[in-house]
Design an enzyme around this catalytic site. Sequence first.
Site, PDB file in Angstrom:
ATOM      1  N   ALA A  63      12.301  -7.603   1.643  1.00  0.00           N
ATOM      2  CA  ALA A  63      13.056  -8.466   0.742  1.00  0.00           C
ATOM      3  C   ALA A  63      14.347  -8.885   1.450  1.00  0.00           C
ATOM      4  O   ALA A  63      14.783  -8.250   2.412  1.00  0.00           O
ATOM      5  CB  ALA A  63      13.364  -7.737  -0.563  1.00  0.00           C
ATOM      6  N   GLY A 108       9.310  -4.851   0.965  1.00  0.00           N
ATOM      7  CA  GLY A 108       8.578  -5.760   0.095  1.00  0.00           C
ATOM      8  C   GLY A 108       7.368  -6.378   0.752  1.00  0.00           C
ATOM      9  O   GLY A 108       6.401  -6.750   0.076  1.00  0.00           O
ATOM     10  N   GLU A 111       4.677  -3.855   0.374  1.00  0.00           N
ATOM     11  CA  GLU A 111       4.288  -3.846  -1.035  1.00  0.00           C
ATOM     12  C   GLU A 111       3.435  -5.061  -1.381  1.00  0.00           C
ATOM     13  O   GLU A 111       2.481  -4.959  -2.162  1.00  0.00           O
ATOM     14  CB  GLU A 111       5.541  -3.794  -1.912  1.00  0.00           C
ATOM     15  N   GLU A 131      13.268   1.614   2.543  1.00  0.00           N
ATOM     16  CA  GLU A 131      14.330   1.370   1.559  1.00  0.00           C
ATOM     17  C   GLU A 131      15.368   2.483   1.469  1.00  0.00           C
ATOM     18  O   GLU A 131      16.562   2.207   1.287  1.00  0.00           O
ATOM     19  CB  GLU A 131      13.716   1.121   0.168  1.00  0.00           C
TER      20      GLU A 131
END
Length: 258
Positions: A63, A108, A111, A131
């Site tokens: 992200a 992300g 994911e 993260e």
Amino acid sequence: MGFIEYKQKGYIGIITISRPKVLNALNISVLNEMNRVLEKVDIKTTRCLIITGAGEKAFVAGADIGEMVNLTRSEGEAFGKRGNDLLRKIEMFSIPVIAAINGFALGGGCELALSCDMRICSDNAVFGQPEVGLGIMPGFGGTQRLSRLIGLGRAKELIYSAKKINAEEAYRIGLVNAVFPLEKLMLEAEKMATGIARNAPIAVRYCKEAINLGIEMNIDQAITMEETLFGKCFETLDQKEGMNAFINLSRNKNFINK
């Protein structure tokens, strides 16, 4: 659209995330654009989707940290929900979705790959959920899908340690289905998609529904659901044509053998 490219090749739809200067990082605009693209996919003419990243370095490197750095608690939760809503839509999308992972798939990006039905990657791919090294945790379903895919112990190790793994290790632990040279990745993804697309589309969609919903039920509920979907197949033209073609072919073979 600015960051998402969509191309149709026969029965296959190809979605490319295109922010190569920032390794295809996910921001609000990317999430919104991808959502709009998915809403426009016509499942009557599209039987399989491929999601990949632009360039040769990254699928999605994560992200967009620059967009997240000053978020408040409520804003962070809202950002997580936006990502989760999109990834859940991909996971439950009517037709199969293949992630063609061409490089970094971190945070992300990992994911996003996890939300797809199948994952194949290039030999330069790198995976991880880093993260905790940034003072946050996976927020787009990583704590849930990763453990379901590779098991609790391995998922906890990757998430708690924030370590990255290469393509070979990802294949070994079952995170990806196959590894290919970078230059052959999209060819192999399209080959896989074509193999899916040549089968009865409604039956394939029912299979996806049964697998995705059944994994969250107890076995008795899941089997009952499968029976219902199995029965629905007999209402389709695909079933009539497919079975009759098989019977006719078998009869012709028997005649030739005699």
